[in-house]
Design a protein around this motif. Structure first.
Motif, PDB file in Angstrom:
ATOM      1  N   ALA A 203       0.725  -1.353   0.016  1.00  0.00           N
ATOM      2  CA  ALA A 203      -0.094  -0.089  -0.082  1.00  0.00           C
ATOM      3  C   ALA A 203       0.753   1.274   0.028  1.00  0.00           C
ATOM      4  O   ALA A 203       0.597   2.388  -0.417  1.00  0.00           O
ATOM      5  N   VAL A 204       2.081   1.221   0.648  1.00  0.00           N
ATOM      6  CA  VAL A 204       3.237   2.249   0.711  1.00  0.00           C
ATOM      7  C   VAL A 204       3.347   2.922  -0.810  1.00  0.00           C
ATOM      8  O   VAL A 204       3.450   4.036  -1.110  1.00  0.00           O
ATOM      9  N   PHE A 205       3.336   1.851  -1.679  1.00  0.00           N
ATOM     10  CA  PHE A 205       3.748   2.461  -3.310  1.00  0.00           C
ATOM     11  C   PHE A 205       2.972   2.942  -4.030  1.00  0.00           C
ATOM     12  O   PHE A 205       3.065   3.353  -5.296  1.00  0.00           O
ATOM     13  N   ALA A 244      13.110  -3.761 -13.095  1.00  0.00           N
ATOM     14  CA  ALA A 244      11.802  -4.448 -12.288  1.00  0.00           C
ATOM     15  C   ALA A 244      12.207  -5.664 -11.873  1.00  0.00           C
ATOM     16  O   ALA A 244      12.810  -6.598 -12.625  1.00  0.00           O
ATOM     17  N   VAL A 245      11.879  -5.771 -10.776  1.00  0.00           N
ATOM     18  CA  VAL A 245      11.930  -7.399  -9.943  1.00  0.00           C
ATOM     19  C   VAL A 245      10.605  -8.185 -10.037  1.00  0.00           C
ATOM     20  O   VAL A 245       9.835  -7.611  -9.312  1.00  0.00           O
ATOM     21  N   LEU A 246      10.783  -8.943 -11.274  1.00  0.00           N
ATOM     22  CA  LEU A 246       9.391  -9.544 -11.002  1.00  0.00           C
ATOM     23  C   LEU A 246       9.301 -10.704 -10.113  1.00  0.00           C
ATOM     24  O   LEU A 246      10.122 -11.047  -9.243  1.00  0.00           O
ATOM     25  N   VAL A 247       8.038 -11.045  -9.322  1.00  0.00           N
ATOM     26  CA  VAL A 247       7.722 -12.146  -8.384  1.00  0.00           C
ATOM     27  C   VAL A 247       8.345 -13.368  -8.815  1.00  0.00           C
ATOM     28  O   VAL A 247       8.243 -13.948  -9.614  1.00  0.00           O
ATOM     29  N   PHE A 248       9.318 -13.747  -7.801  1.00  0.00           N
ATOM     30  CA  PHE A 248      10.270 -15.006  -7.894  1.00  0.00           C
ATOM     31  C   PHE A 248       9.097 -16.253  -7.647  1.00  0.00           C
ATOM     32  O   PHE A 248       7.929 -16.154  -7.224  1.00  0.00           O
ATOM     33  N   ALA A 249       9.281 -17.095  -8.536  1.00  0.00           N
ATOM     34  CA  ALA A 249       8.296 -18.422  -8.923  1.00  0.00           C
ATOM     35  C   ALA A 249       8.805 -19.426  -7.733  1.00  0.00           C
ATOM     36  O   ALA A 249       9.957 -19.856  -7.408  1.00  0.00           O
ATOM     37  N   ASP A 262       7.423 -14.525  -2.030  1.00  0.00           N
ATOM     38  CA  ASP A 262       7.027 -13.280  -2.220  1.00  0.00           C
ATOM     39  C   ASP A 262       8.035 -12.012  -1.358  1.00  0.00           C
ATOM     40  O   ASP A 262       8.127 -10.987  -1.622  1.00  0.00           O
ATOM     41  N   GLY A 263       8.399 -12.705  -0.153  1.00  0.00           N
ATOM     42  CA  GLY A 263       8.986 -11.861   0.853  1.00  0.00           C
ATOM     43  C   GLY A 263      10.556 -11.413   0.176  1.00  0.00           C
ATOM     44  O   GLY A 263      11.122 -10.463   0.498  1.00  0.00           O
ATOM     45  N   LEU A 264      11.059 -12.471  -0.389  1.00  0.00           N
ATOM     46  CA  LEU A 264      12.434 -12.345  -1.097  1.00  0.00           C
ATOM     47  C   LEU A 264      12.148 -11.497  -2.095  1.00  0.00           C
ATOM     48  O   LEU A 264      13.038 -10.431  -2.405  1.00  0.00           O
ATOM     49  N   THR A 265      11.210 -11.590  -3.044  1.00  0.00           N
ATOM     50  CA  THR A 265      11.053 -10.348  -3.981  1.00  0.00           C
ATOM     51  C   THR A 265      10.995  -8.890  -3.464  1.00  0.00           C
ATOM     52  O   THR A 265      11.727  -8.248  -4.032  1.00  0.00           O
ATOM     53  N   GLU A 266      10.243  -8.941  -2.652  1.00  0.00           N
ATOM     54  CA  GLU A 266      10.102  -7.542  -1.800  1.00  0.00           C
ATOM     55  C   GLU A 266      11.411  -6.907  -1.340  1.00  0.00           C
ATOM     56  O   GLU A 266      11.816  -5.928  -1.383  1.00  0.00           O
ATOM     57  N   ASP A 267      12.068  -8.065  -0.511  1.00  0.00           N
ATOM     58  CA  ASP A 267      13.441  -7.627  -0.171  1.00  0.00           C
ATOM     59  C   ASP A 267      14.276  -7.162  -1.031  1.00  0.00           C
ATOM     60  O   ASP A 267      15.192  -6.107  -0.763  1.00  0.00           O
ATOM     61  N   VAL A 268      14.425  -8.117  -2.185  1.00  0.00           N
ATOM     62  CA  VAL A 268      15.169  -7.313  -3.077  1.00  0.00           C
ATOM     63  C   VAL A 268      15.006  -6.041  -3.870  1.00  0.00           C
ATOM     64  O   VAL A 268      15.986  -5.270  -3.901  1.00  0.00           O
ATOM     65  N   LEU A 278      19.978   3.647  -9.590  1.00  0.00           N
ATOM     66  CA  LEU A 278      19.157   2.925  -9.998  1.00  0.00           C
ATOM     67  C   LEU A 278      17.632   3.392  -9.940  1.00  0.00           C
ATOM     68  O   LEU A 278      17.341   4.017  -8.991  1.00  0.00           O
ATOM     69  N   THR A 279      16.686   3.029 -10.992  1.00  0.00           N
ATOM     70  CA  THR A 279      15.449   3.523 -10.967  1.00  0.00           C
ATOM     71  C   THR A 279      14.737   2.160 -10.569  1.00  0.00           C
ATOM     72  O   THR A 279      14.646   1.264 -11.581  1.00  0.00           O
ATOM     73  N   VAL A 280      14.080   1.841  -9.501  1.00  0.00           N
ATOM     74  CA  VAL A 280      13.596   0.716  -9.141  1.00  0.00           C
ATOM     75  C   VAL A 280      12.015   0.777  -9.339  1.00  0.00           C
ATOM     76  O   VAL A 280      11.502   1.640  -8.502  1.00  0.00           O
ATOM     77  N   ILE A 281      11.302  -0.192 -10.047  1.00  0.00           N
ATOM     78  CA  ILE A 281       9.997  -0.364 -10.306  1.00  0.00           C
ATOM     79  C   ILE A 281       9.378  -0.705  -9.086  1.00  0.00           C
ATOM     80  O   ILE A 281       9.757  -1.600  -8.264  1.00  0.00           O
ATOM     81  N   ALA A 282       8.204  -0.002  -8.292  1.00  0.00           N
ATOM     82  CA  ALA A 282       7.609  -0.326  -7.157  1.00  0.00           C
ATOM     83  C   ALA A 282       7.160  -1.792  -7.404  1.00  0.00           C
ATOM     84  O   ALA A 282       6.594  -2.353  -8.371  1.00  0.00           O
ATOM     85  N   TYR A 283       7.117  -2.623  -6.154  1.00  0.00           N
ATOM     86  CA  TYR A 283       6.907  -3.978  -6.320  1.00  0.00           C
ATOM     87  C   TYR A 283       5.326  -4.101  -6.373  1.00  0.00           C
ATOM     88  O   TYR A 283       5.103  -5.134  -7.348  1.00  0.00           O
ATOM     89  N   SER A 284       4.559  -3.160  -5.974  1.00  0.00           N
ATOM     90  CA  SER A 284       3.172  -3.482  -6.624  1.00  0.00           C
ATOM     91  C   SER A 284       2.802  -3.239  -7.973  1.00  0.00           C
ATOM     92  O   SER A 284       1.948  -3.902  -8.627  1.00  0.00           O
ATOM     93  N   ALA A 285       3.602  -2.717  -8.588  1.00  0.00           N
ATOM     94  CA  ALA A 285       3.439  -2.676 -10.138  1.00  0.00           C
ATOM     95  C   ALA A 285       3.647  -3.945 -10.744  1.00  0.00           C
ATOM     96  O   ALA A 285       3.449  -4.144 -11.983  1.00  0.00           O
ATOM     97  N   VAL A 286       4.645  -4.746 -10.297  1.00  0.00           N
ATOM     98  CA  VAL A 286       4.959  -6.133 -11.001  1.00  0.00           C
ATOM     99  C   VAL A 286       3.822  -7.034 -10.449  1.00  0.00           C
ATOM    100  O   VAL A 286       4.061  -7.994 -11.222  1.00  0.00           O
ATOM    101  N   LEU A 287       3.339  -6.901  -9.654  1.00  0.00           N
ATOM    102  CA  LEU A 287       2.347  -8.001  -9.343  1.00  0.00           C
ATOM    103  C   LEU A 287       1.360  -8.559 -10.426  1.00  0.00           C
ATOM    104  O   LEU A 287       1.109  -9.587 -10.471  1.00  0.00           O
ATOM    105  N   PRO A 288       0.826  -7.649 -11.261  1.00  0.00           N
ATOM    106  CA  PRO A 288       0.003  -8.052 -12.267  1.00  0.00           C
ATOM    107  C   PRO A 288       0.608  -9.203 -13.205  1.00  0.00           C
ATOM    108  O   PRO A 288      -0.067  -9.634 -13.965  1.00  0.00           O
TER     109      PRO A 288
END
Length: 629
Positions: A203-205, A244-249, A262-268, A278-288
């Motif tokens: 929600a922060v992002f 962008a860090v995609l959600v780890f499978a 999920d937690g590892l993706t967010e932490d990375v 670096l310009t890092v895409i927000a975690y919420s943007a990659v969820l779709p």
């Protein structure tokens, strides 16, 4: 007559103190005390009163507060941290005070307006685990507030606390999350408890996405210099180093393990965000894009990301294996891949450890890509950012001529963009290298210049890790060991995944005599970045020598000498290690090479940075065995 029963009640206890207060008092006792009293009177007192708390006592820089409500206690803690951030904004760096806050809920005993019991002890232990500007709370507090406050709590696992019988599950609100999140208000009804922590963080992002979909971290952000702002905007638009860090499978075959991937993706994602170029895409943007098989170019276009990080997580009994890839979306080319294995003794510690290693190696790869692109450009009409990149390539050469040209480029960069903090930090680093590598007739003056420039960088950007790292090494070089340690700790707090920060920390630990700790930090730096430079290799080689790991010293220093054949100091500890292994001919050959590169070498001053003279004597003895006198 029997003693009356003690007066017990349920309470939430808040402990807060100022990080680094003793060091600040040593540096400026009267001013530090005046600032603390102002914070207590103008911020702490009114905030505690507004949230219906009671200050039980203040001791030195510590504040002990009792609340009847866990929600009010947490709101109070958030307001205190935000208030301190605002009060610090207009203060010089050396006067900025930061609270560490701990919260615990439990039964207490009240006597003569004082409060006692294990609840108080736990709260006191928890605040010591907090980073400056952050809040650590126990599970007992979290259970009361998680459905009532929309805050990005992060679970840190169960921690053993001194003199407390059982480990305590703890959660954290860090300074970045507090500054980015909105007011500590009631949370909306939502998902199951197993997903609340994750979604609260997401929600922060959301607000950031509405403004463009990315969170930019660039060295010139927030400065008044138009040139630096323009460079930052251009990077986001190109999209340059956007990732962008995609959600780890999760490949463990158990959906219940999704929380780990999920937690590892967010932490990375969070750890990469600490690298300001670096310009890092927000975690919420990659969820779709979770579990969607789409071409990298399509995902990159949708997210405005030039690079994609993807990965898999596989749990095998008590081990976990994580595989990570870096892909260029422009041509769908895989640029980098690595595999990590770890024991699952503490699953959250493993998650944090792997995230740091992934982020550190990824950032190094991306920064190298940016450097190569810059060097392929035409050399006319360079802006400050390109000058800074080119100067890095020159300083990495570790040559006198390269250092001179790098300083000239960085002087131009600071003239073009006087608010560009990272350019000042790079210039400070170049001046320090000039002194440390023996390329200056006025080494003391160059170190003083490096300190001045690093302080200027921190005035412009308090979180310039390079500036703090330069100060750490420079202060240590002039025997201001406490200041050196403090600056290295600050750099590590800002970005524990940065290989150069770890190398600087290793240097300070070496010269202050913490040999094994220095080796641990230096080895981690080398795992994150294969070539951390000749100075870091020299320091680790000396540490190996002092730890009697002579074969490791030889392996490391031979490789470093091959990469940096003109660097004047590597041959000395290499000769010493050869001598300790009985390789007399190799030792003599290294001594001859060393003398040709450094004909004015003075044995008595080679280890003069050591705080402990005994360590200097040990290095001298090994060098004498090699034939130096």
């Amino acid at each position: 007559m029997a003693d009356p029963a003690p007066n017990r009640r349920l309470a939430t206890i808040l402990f807060a103190d100022i990080d680094g207060y003793s060091r600040m008092m040593r540096a400026a006792e009267e001013q530090t005390l005046l600032d603390l009293r102002a914070h207590l009177a103008e911020l702490v007192g009114p905030v505690v009163e507004r949230f219906r708390g009671r200050i039980v006592k203040t001791v030195g820089d510590g504040v002990f507060v009792e609340f009847a409500s866990a929600v009010e206690a947490t709101r109070s803690a958030v307001e205190l941290q935000r208030g301190m951030s605002e009060r610090n904004a207009d203060l010089p760096v050396e006067r900025r005070q930061a609270f560490r806050i701990g919260l615990h809920l439990g039964d207490v005993i009240v006597s003569d307006e004082d409060v006692f019991g294990d609840t108080v002890n736990v709260a006191a232990r928890l605040h010591a685990l907090a980073e400056p500007g952050s809040i650590v709370l126990s599970a007992s507090v979290f259970e009361q507030v998680r459905d009532k406050l929309a805050l990005p709590f992060r679970f840190l696992g169960s921690r053993a606390l001194k003199n407390i019988d059982r480990p305590v599950p703890i959660y954290m609100l860090d300074g970045t999350a507090l500054s980015e999140s909105g007011p500590a208000t009631a949370a909306a009804p939502g998902p199951s408890s197993s997903r609340r922590v994750l979604l609260a963080t997401l929600a922060v992002f959301v607000a950031a996405l509405a403004l463009g979909g990315t969170i930019a971290y660039f060295a010139g952000r927030g400065t008044p210099a138009d040139e630096a702002v323009a460079a930052s905007s251009r990077m986001a638009a190109e999209p340059g180093l956007s990732v962008a860090v995609l959600v780890f499978a999760n490949q463990s075959g158990d959906a219940n393990q999704d929380y780990f991937s999920d937690g590892l993706t967010e932490d990375v994602t969070h750890a990469l965000g600490r690298f300001k170029d670096l310009t890092v895409i927000a975690y919420s943007a990659v969820l779709p894009f979770r579990n969607k098989e789409l071409p990298p170019a399509e995902i990159g276009k949708a997210l405005n990301a030039r690079y994609l990080v993807s990965g898999t997580v596989r749990r095998m009994g008590q081990r976990v294996r994580v595989t990570v890839q870096l892909t260029d979306t422009a041509n769908s080319t895989q640029l980098w891949s690595e595999q990590y294995d770890d024991e699952l003794s503490d699953i959250f510690a493993v998650q944090e450890r792997i995230a740091r290693r992934v982020a550190g190696t990824l950032a190094t790869s991306l920064q190298q890509i940016a450097l190569q692109k810059s060097l392929r450009k035409a050399t006319d009409n360079l802006d400050a950012y390109d000058l800074m990149l080119r100067s890095r390539a020159l300083t990495n050469e570790a040559s006198r001529a390269g250092n001179r040209m790098a300083r000239e480029m960085l002087e131009r960069a600071t003239a073009m963009a006087p608010g560009y903090a990272e350019a000042y930090a790079e210039l400070a680093d170049a001046y320090f290298q000039r002194a440390a590598f023996g390329w200056s007739e006025f080494a003391q003056g160059d170190i003083e210049t490096a300190i001045r420039l690093a302080r200027k960088a921190i005035e412009l950007d308090e979180e310039s890790v390079l500036a703090h790292s330069v100060l750490a090494r420079a202060y240590t070089a002039i025997s201001k060991y406490d200041l050196g340690l403090a600056e290295s700790e600050r750099a590590l707090q800002i970005n524990p995944s940065d290989a150069d920060v770890l190398a600087a920390r290793a240097a300070v630990l070496l010269w202050t005599g913490h040999i094994e700790e220095s080796i641990a930090a230096a080895e981690l730096a080398q795992r994150l970045k294969v070539n951390v430079g000749p100075e870091a290799s020299l320091n680790l080689g000396i540490a190996y020598l002092l730890s009697r790991r002579y074969s490791d010293a030889v392996r490391l220093l031979e490789a470093a000498r091959a990469r940096h054949p003109t660097y004047p100091l590597l041959d000395f500890p290499l000769a010493a290690a050869y001598a300790e292994l009985g390789r007399t001919a190799d030792a003599r050959d290294s001594v001859e090479r060393a003398k040709r590169k450094n004909p004015y070498f003075d044995l008595s001053t080679f280890g003069s940075r050591f705080q402990n003279p005994a360590l200097q004597r040990r290095v001298e003895d090994s060098l004498r065995k090699a034939g130096l006198n």
